[in-house]
Design an enzyme around this catalytic site. Structure first.
Site, mmCIF file in Angstrom:
data_model
loop_
_atom_site.group_PDB
_atom_site.id
_atom_site.type_symbol
_atom_site.label_atom_id
_atom_site.label_comp_id
_atom_site.label_asym_id
_atom_site.label_seq_id
_atom_site.Cartn_x
_atom_site.Cartn_y
_atom_site.Cartn_z
ATOM 1 N N LYS A 44 0.811 -1.209 0.000
ATOM 2 C CA LYS A 44 0.000 0.000 0.000
ATOM 3 C C LYS A 44 0.855 1.273 0.000
ATOM 4 O O LYS A 44 2.065 1.214 0.208
ATOM 5 C CB LYS A 44 -0.935 -0.032 1.213
ATOM 6 N N ASN A 50 -2.034 -0.010 7.053
ATOM 7 C CA ASN A 50 -1.506 -1.300 7.525
ATOM 8 C C ASN A 50 -0.575 -1.986 6.534
ATOM 9 O O ASN A 50 -0.472 -3.203 6.518
ATOM 10 C CB ASN A 50 -2.653 -2.212 7.955
ATOM 11 N N HIS A 67 -2.184 -5.343 1.540
ATOM 12 C CA HIS A 67 -3.463 -6.021 1.304
ATOM 13 C C HIS A 67 -3.165 -7.485 1.010
ATOM 14 O O HIS A 67 -2.182 -7.797 0.350
ATOM 15 C CB HIS A 67 -4.177 -5.400 0.095
ATOM 16 N N GLU A 90 -9.166 -10.537 -7.920
ATOM 17 C CA GLU A 90 -8.311 -9.386 -7.640
ATOM 18 C C GLU A 90 -7.084 -9.357 -8.551
ATOM 19 O O GLU A 90 -6.686 -8.302 -9.034
ATOM 20 C CB GLU A 90 -7.892 -9.388 -6.174
#
Length: 140
Positions: free
Chosen positions: A9, A112, A115, A126
């Protein structure tokens, strides 16, 4: 052999942890079979996380995921989905096990670091969101 999707991320990229996290992933026995660095638009981030559209954190998640570059990857390993979720730890780094990616590197539940797909079925969906078939290269 099973595949899963991960996204390093924007907080991971900003903190210059791409190499450290990939190293941890590879040391855990995963093979990277597809990887790219991209910047998601709010529209694209919203589409990817559409399953969470009705959740109170959706807007914040879309803003965060479109705030800077990220690195989606397809990983391959026996039992990839479950093993990867174990490797990354709980969504909230305060609740994550010692040595997990999130315990080592994440600052909060919202930021965080990474993913991870929650099922093999979602991993395939995905992965298709980010990668064309010809972008997936199995290294022998």
């Amino acid at each position: 052999m099973e595949r899963t999707l991960t996204i390093l991320k924007p907080d991971c990229v900003k903190k210059q942890l791409i190499g450290a996290v990939i190293n941890q992933i590879e040391r855990a026995g995963f093979r990277v079979v597809a990887m790219k660095k991209i910047k998601l638009s709010k529209e694209t981030a919203g589409e990817f996380y559409g399953v969470h559209r009705e959740r109170p954190f959706f807007g914040e998640l879309v803003d965060f995921m479109s705030s800077g570059p990220c690195v989606p990857m397809i990983l391959e390993k026996e039992n990839a989905v479950a093993d990867f979720r174990t490797l990354i730890g709980a969504t909230d780094p305060a609740e994550a096990e010692e040595g997990t990616v999130r315990k080592l590197h994440a600052d909060s539940k919202g930021e965080n670091i990474v993913h991870g797909s929650d099922s093999a079925e979602n991993a395939a969906i995905e992965a298709g969101f980010f990668f064309a078939a010809e972008e997936v290269v199995r290294n022998n």
